[in-house]
Scaffold this active site. Structure first.
Site, PDB file in Angstrom:
ATOM      1  N   ASN A  79      19.137 -18.617  -7.979  1.00  0.00           N
ATOM      2  CA  ASN A  79      18.010 -18.228  -8.821  1.00  0.00           C
ATOM      3  C   ASN A  79      17.408 -19.391  -9.589  1.00  0.00           C
ATOM      4  O   ASN A  79      16.576 -19.191 -10.480  1.00  0.00           O
ATOM      5  CB  ASN A  79      18.445 -17.138  -9.803  1.00  0.00           C
ATOM      6  CG  ASN A  79      19.009 -15.924  -9.090  1.00  0.00           C
ATOM      7  OD1 ASN A  79      20.218 -15.704  -9.101  1.00  0.00           O
ATOM      8  ND2 ASN A  79      18.138 -15.178  -8.415  1.00  0.00           N
ATOM      9  N   ILE A  87      13.520 -21.392 -13.266  1.00  0.00           N
ATOM     10  CA  ILE A  87      14.506 -20.333 -13.392  1.00  0.00           C
ATOM     11  C   ILE A  87      13.852 -18.989 -13.078  1.00  0.00           C
ATOM     12  O   ILE A  87      12.777 -18.675 -13.600  1.00  0.00           O
ATOM     13  CB  ILE A  87      15.088 -20.279 -14.812  1.00  0.00           C
ATOM     14  CG1 ILE A  87      15.671 -21.642 -15.190  1.00  0.00           C
ATOM     15  CG2 ILE A  87      16.149 -19.205 -14.925  1.00  0.00           C
ATOM     16  CD1 ILE A  87      15.925 -21.808 -16.669  1.00  0.00           C
ATOM     17  N   CYS A  88      14.507 -18.216 -12.238  1.00  0.00           N
ATOM     18  CA  CYS A  88      14.009 -16.872 -11.949  1.00  0.00           C
ATOM     19  C   CYS A  88      14.832 -15.874 -12.762  1.00  0.00           C
ATOM     20  O   CYS A  88      15.932 -15.504 -12.367  1.00  0.00           O
ATOM     21  CB  CYS A  88      14.139 -16.570 -10.455  1.00  0.00           C
ATOM     22  SG  CYS A  88      13.569 -14.919 -10.016  1.00  0.00           S
ATOM     23  N   LEU A  89      14.294 -15.533 -13.900  1.00  0.00           N
ATOM     24  CA  LEU A  89      15.014 -14.612 -14.790  1.00  0.00           C
ATOM     25  C   LEU A  89      13.985 -13.726 -15.479  1.00  0.00           C
ATOM     26  O   LEU A  89      13.022 -14.223 -16.066  1.00  0.00           O
ATOM     27  CB  LEU A  89      15.827 -15.426 -15.816  1.00  0.00           C
ATOM     28  CG  LEU A  89      16.732 -14.657 -16.755  1.00  0.00           C
ATOM     29  CD1 LEU A  89      17.768 -13.862 -15.973  1.00  0.00           C
ATOM     30  CD2 LEU A  89      17.425 -15.602 -17.716  1.00  0.00           C
ATOM     31  N   GLN A 122      15.191 -17.663  -6.316  1.00  0.00           N
ATOM     32  CA  GLN A 122      14.182 -18.669  -6.634  1.00  0.00           C
ATOM     33  C   GLN A 122      14.216 -19.745  -5.557  1.00  0.00           C
ATOM     34  O   GLN A 122      13.176 -20.231  -5.125  1.00  0.00           O
ATOM     35  CB  GLN A 122      14.488 -19.292  -8.004  1.00  0.00           C
ATOM     36  CG  GLN A 122      13.576 -20.426  -8.414  1.00  0.00           C
ATOM     37  CD  GLN A 122      12.216 -19.927  -8.843  1.00  0.00           C
ATOM     38  OE1 GLN A 122      12.091 -18.794  -9.304  1.00  0.00           O
ATOM     39  NE2 GLN A 122      11.200 -20.763  -8.671  1.00  0.00           N
TER      40      GLN A 122
END
Lengths: 192, 349
Positions: A79, A87-89, A122
């Site tokens: 991610n 960052i994929c959050l 990500q």
């Protein structure tokens, strides 16, 4: 305009219990809008032992808009982009809430390190490896942690030994030979 | 008041009790009028009046016997006018089966002297020790179900001040109302039953927005309910029924802020500063509860959020606009609380 009162309070609160959380936020420059957060790699993960720096930029809308965060330290994680550190959050995007803080966001990132979401990646390459060849993923992540997330500590150790009067090249090689064990390297350097 | 003969207590004390508290109430209101919007409060009072009238008739079956009869008296007589108070005894007997007990108890020599004694003590004590006075009234009247002091209180309740002698006793213990208490106790102690008068005057001295729900309200248990209707106490009633009587005592002594923080688990964490902007919350902000999840924030941040996605920072749900108005919140709280109050009355009986 960034809410300076809030940012200052957050910095204060976060640095107050840095011993407990291990999460630290410092100013990058003079501005309160550019910050560096550091999180320790979660224990029991390939990231254990590493210290990860996260580049934080606060937009004018903060805290009503999420802070912009990306990894300044290279990380091998489904991610997190291995190239850009993006960052994929969700809480850094649509699930942000003004009630969250820099510290809680960093804690969430730390939690993300220990619980990757390969289904919402990500970095597609990393995610594929995570799903198809988990062993390789773990070893790669661990290698990246050793290489990139511990360099700070390594540089400090080198600096320390160099200050004792040893040549840098020798210090570096000795440290690498002893697995970056400071005391062991010192003994070796002294005996050589 | 200690010289007042027991036998004449009813006839003497009723007019006194009913008229004196009123004066006090007026006085207090005048004092407070600077702070409060009277007409608004009156309107709410009217609203409560009508609500509770209905409520009172519903509760009647529950209160037939024993001490719970008081609650019924309250309910039935709630709407009565001052003139009616004077002839209350007849009216009561006609209206309510429970009152028969009430008066027979009262007339019996064993009960009435006791209650009178206790009330005398209270009168003496009232200037200095409210808690003592109220506790003695508790013991005396709970032992003998309906006593003389209770009937007096019933009359006064019609004054719009009180529901319940216990509530009144509790109110006496509220130390934060020192001023009012002192005034009222000093003024009223000499006349008729000090206990009752103190209570009524004190209660009427309170914010009439509290007083109204209280007076109309069916809860016998309650300075609790008095406070519960403070503007900043939205949703507080949810947690009220769980609290024991004793537990409410110290709480009463807290002002609404503190009381609020003691009361619900939600309001337990009333922040002193806005979690969003870190500015201190003022009174308006602390009384502002925009979301049922209990997340509090200042009005500025709330407005800012409404301009954007309009979701509560605490639970990420969309703000409901009907809850945003403080008025509505409070009314909603009242509505929610009503069943709880009747429950507590039943359990006590």
């Amino acid at each position: 305009m960034v809410d300076l009162a809030r940012v200052q309070k957050e910095l204060h609160e976060c640095n107050r219990d840095v011993q407990v959380s291990g999460i630290n936020v410092t100013l990058k420059g003079d501005s309160l809008t550019h910050l560096i957060g550091t999180i320790p790699g979660p224990i029991g993960t390939p990231y254990e032992g590493g210290t990860f720096k996260i580049d934080i930029t606060l937009t004018d809308g903060y805290p009503f808009e999420p802070p912009k965060m990306r990894f300044a330290t290279k990380v091998w994680h489904p991610n997190i982009s291995s190239q850009s550190g993006a960052i994929c959050l969700d809480i850094l995007k649509d699930q942000w809430s003004p009630a969250l803080t820099l510290k809680t966001a960093l804690l969430s990132i730390q939690a993300l390190l220990s619980a990757p979401e390969p289904d919402d990646p990500q970095d597609a390459v990393v995610a594929q490896q995570y799903l198809k060849d988990h062993q390789t993923f773990v070893s790669t992540a661990r290698y990246w942690t050793e290489t990139f997330a511990k360099t700070c500590a390594a540089e400090e150790k080198i600096q320390k030994l160099v200050e004792m009067g040893f040549p840098e090249a020798q210090v570096r090689s000795t440290l690498e030979a002893t697995g970056w064990d400071e005391n062991l390297a010192l003994e070796k350097l002294l005996s050589s | 008041m200690s010289t007042q003969p027991t036998s004449t207590m009813v006839s003497d004390s009723i007019p006194m009790a009913s008229s004196n508290p009123k004066d006090f109430a007026k006085k207090k209101r005048v004092n407070r009028s600077a702070k409060l919007k009277q007409c608004k409060l009156d309107a709410r009072r009217e609203q409560w009046l009508s609500q509770v009238k209905n409520k009172g008739s519903k509760e009647e079956p529950n209160g037939e016997g024993g001490a719970c009869g008081q609650g019924i008296h309250v309910a039935n007589e709630r709407g009565n006018l001052m003139e009616k108070l004077a002839i209350m005894p007849q009216g009561k007997e006609e209206e309510n089966g429970g009152c028969m007990n009430h008066y027979s108890d009262f007339d019996s020599p064993s009960n009435s002297p006791t209650s009178h004694t206790s009330s005398v003590l209270e009168g003496n004590d009232s200037g200095t020790n409210f808690t003592g006075g109220s506790s003695s009234s508790n013991s005396s009247s709970s032992g003998g179900c309906c006593s003389g002091s209770m009937s007096e209180e019933d009359n006064e309740e019609d004054d719009g001040c009180l529901d319940d002698w216990e509530a009144v006793a509790d109110a006496l213990a509220a130390t934060d109302k020192k001023q009012e208490q002192h005034n009222s106790s000093l003024d009223s102690a000499p006349e008729s039953d000090g206990n009752v008068v103190n209570m009524s005057s004190q209660v009427s001295g309170m914010d009439s927005s509290q007083q109204n729900p209280k007076g109309r309200g069916t809860l016998p248990g309650s300075p609790v309910s008095i406070r519960a209707w403070r503007p900043d106490d939205a949703f507080r009633p949810q947690s009220l029924p769980n609290l024991s009587k004793q537990y409410t005592f110290p709480m009463n002594s807290g002002r609404h802020y503190r009381g609020g923080s003691v009361w619900g688990c939600k309001s337990l964490s009333i922040p002193t500063s806005c979690p969003i902007c870190c500015e201190d919350l003022d009174f308006t902000d602390t009384s502002f509860l925009p979301c049922p999840c209990g997340f509090r924030l200042c009005l500025f941040c709330h407005k800012r959020i409404l301009e954007e996605d309009g979701r509560c920072p605490g639970c990420r749900k969309q703000y409901k606009h009907d809850l945003v108005e403080g008025e509505t919140t409070r009314d909603a709280g009242c509505l929610m609380f009503r069943p709880a109050r009747s429950c507590s009355m039943i359990s006590r009986s």
